[in-house]
Write an enzyme that holds these catalytic residues in place. Sequence first.
Site, PDB file in Angstrom:
ATOM      1  N   SER A 183       7.783   5.265  11.507  1.00  0.00           N
ATOM      2  CA  SER A 183       7.440   4.693  12.808  1.00  0.00           C
ATOM      3  C   SER A 183       6.133   5.207  13.386  1.00  0.00           C
ATOM      4  O   SER A 183       5.532   4.553  14.224  1.00  0.00           O
ATOM      5  CB  SER A 183       8.575   4.964  13.799  1.00  0.00           C
ATOM      6  OG  SER A 183       8.703   6.348  14.024  1.00  0.00           O
ATOM      7  N   HIS A 211      12.670  -0.205  11.238  1.00  0.00           N
ATOM      8  CA  HIS A 211      11.344  -0.749  11.556  1.00  0.00           C
ATOM      9  C   HIS A 211      10.888  -1.749  10.497  1.00  0.00           C
ATOM     10  O   HIS A 211       9.686  -1.853  10.231  1.00  0.00           O
ATOM     11  CB  HIS A 211      10.311   0.378  11.698  1.00  0.00           C
ATOM     12  CG  HIS A 211      10.357   1.073  13.021  1.00  0.00           C
ATOM     13  ND1 HIS A 211       9.905   0.500  14.189  1.00  0.00           N
ATOM     14  CD2 HIS A 211      10.809   2.298  13.370  1.00  0.00           C
ATOM     15  CE1 HIS A 211      10.065   1.341  15.192  1.00  0.00           C
ATOM     16  NE2 HIS A 211      10.620   2.444  14.726  1.00  0.00           N
ATOM     17  N   LYS A 242      15.874  -3.676  17.486  1.00  0.00           N
ATOM     18  CA  LYS A 242      14.408  -3.815  17.373  1.00  0.00           C
ATOM     19  C   LYS A 242      14.075  -5.287  17.111  1.00  0.00           C
ATOM     20  O   LYS A 242      14.214  -6.102  18.015  1.00  0.00           O
ATOM     21  CB  LYS A 242      13.876  -2.851  16.319  1.00  0.00           C
ATOM     22  CG  LYS A 242      13.995  -1.397  16.799  1.00  0.00           C
ATOM     23  CD  LYS A 242      13.318  -0.382  15.892  1.00  0.00           C
ATOM     24  CE  LYS A 242      13.287   0.990  16.551  1.00  0.00           C
ATOM     25  NZ  LYS A 242      14.183   1.970  15.918  1.00  0.00           N
TER      26      LYS A 242
HETATM   27  C1  LIG Z   1      15.173   3.024  16.171  1.00  0.00           C
HETATM   28  C2  LIG Z   1      15.657   3.704  14.962  1.00  0.00           C
HETATM   29  C3  LIG Z   1      16.987   4.137  14.863  1.00  0.00           C
HETATM   30  C4  LIG Z   1      17.948   4.037  16.019  1.00  0.00           C
HETATM   31  O1  LIG Z   1      18.377   2.725  16.201  1.00  0.00           O
HETATM   32  P1  LIG Z   1      19.341   2.416  17.455  1.00  0.00           P
HETATM   33  O2  LIG Z   1      20.096   1.205  17.025  1.00  0.00           O
HETATM   34  O3  LIG Z   1      18.451   2.191  18.615  1.00  0.00           O
HETATM   35  O4  LIG Z   1      20.220   3.600  17.630  1.00  0.00           O
HETATM   36  C5  LIG Z   1      17.410   4.697  13.676  1.00  0.00           C
HETATM   37  N1  LIG Z   1      16.564   4.858  12.646  1.00  0.00           N
HETATM   38  C6  LIG Z   1      15.272   4.484  12.707  1.00  0.00           C
HETATM   39  C7  LIG Z   1      14.370   4.675  11.528  1.00  0.00           C
HETATM   40  C8  LIG Z   1      14.771   3.905  13.873  1.00  0.00           C
HETATM   41  O5  LIG Z   1      13.496   3.549  13.938  1.00  0.00           O
END
Ligand SMILES: *Cc1c(COP(=O)(O)O)cnc(C)c1O
Length: 396
Positions: A183, A211, A242
């Site tokens: 990220s 992502h 996301k």
């Molecule tokens: C955003 C993210 C998470 C967490 O996801 P949520 O559903 O918001 O808990 C987990 N792993 C990665 C790599 C992320 O970017």
Amino acid sequence: MYALKDQLSAELAAIEADGLTKHERLITTPQSSHIGTTAGDALNFCANNYLGLANHPEVVAAAHAALDEWGFGMASVRFICGTQTQHRDLERAIADFVGTQDAILFPSCFDANGGIFEVLMGAEDAIISDELNHASIIDGVRLSKAQRYRYKNRDMDDLRAQLESARDASARRTLVVTDGAFSMDGYLAPLEQICDLAEEFGAMVMVDDSHATGFVGEGGRGSHEACGVVDRVDIMTGTLGKALGGGSGGYVAAHQEIVDLLKQRARPYLFSNAVAPAVVSGSLKALELARESDEGRTRLRANAELFRTLMTDAGFELLPGEHPIVPVMFPGDDGARLASDVADAMLRRGVYVIAFSFPVVPRGKARIRVQLSAAHSEDDVRACVDAFVAARDEVG
Ligand SMILES: *Cc1c(COP(=O)(O)O)cnc(C)c1O
């Protein structure tokens, strides 16, 4: 109690003194490319709203309809009386899209990663984790009794060395785990090489594609599609928070036996409420839109490419790649302050981006992370670049 208050105040003051306090901006509109905030309107370049589905009319309509058809809440964990037919529909749709036998929904991907390792990996097993993996993977690994190994970010020589260590320690099961897309950099994990190495050592591969799901790879299936290893990854985790509508919920998609065992043993699944009906319906619609049309992905790619081209032409240093996460680098000793000042100056111009510096990224590698979305128009992208140029001139 007074002693505790003093201690916590001191801790808060130390965070403030280090310049690390996170201040939340209050948004007054739905999530979108253009948002209102209590400090004024802004073009938003820091959401994970990659496909622009967070406020897509069809997703909103599906969620509206779900309130009438399915009600507001489940008031139950899944295994007691919290599984509507649409929860299973969503799990099957995710498995189908990602390319696995089945999938299991969790309240979030944080919970998916928090629950999986303890179930699959015991004290006689080895987990080999990329050093830049998401916090939820780090925490999930901690909750298991497995032996822990860490390799340098995307470093295949180091991964081999760690696999050798695990083999020398006679691990029963070995699992290599990596983010599909990192990220802070927008870099993809080298999944083909990871799968090759895992195969050589008889290890499993797990990829957290939070992502990537929905927009990376030709059909948006994820980093494993982009790397040509859809059938070689054992476990995929990801989020509905996301690209896929940005509501909430996470999943593990994997072989049937893994999913079945998680339904029996994974603690965040067993002991936390089922995902709300409207979120399930909205996510099903978001997934359908992501699966059945390339329109969002095409626009997202065009926006990312245009931004990268214009910014490079304007003399900014970017990390290379094709991901819609585009880090604009401010290297050197003064970089953290510069990045932060430029981000502030951009916000005054109505463009919302976030600066990251140590300890979130390595010292000397401060950056402004820009996230493109299919919801951005070409004019939005150009306005962002113009704001970068003006802010740089202003800050000097
Ligand atoms: C955003 C993210 C998470 C967490 O996801 P949520 O559903 O918001 O808990 C987990 N792993 C990665 C790599 C992320 O970017």
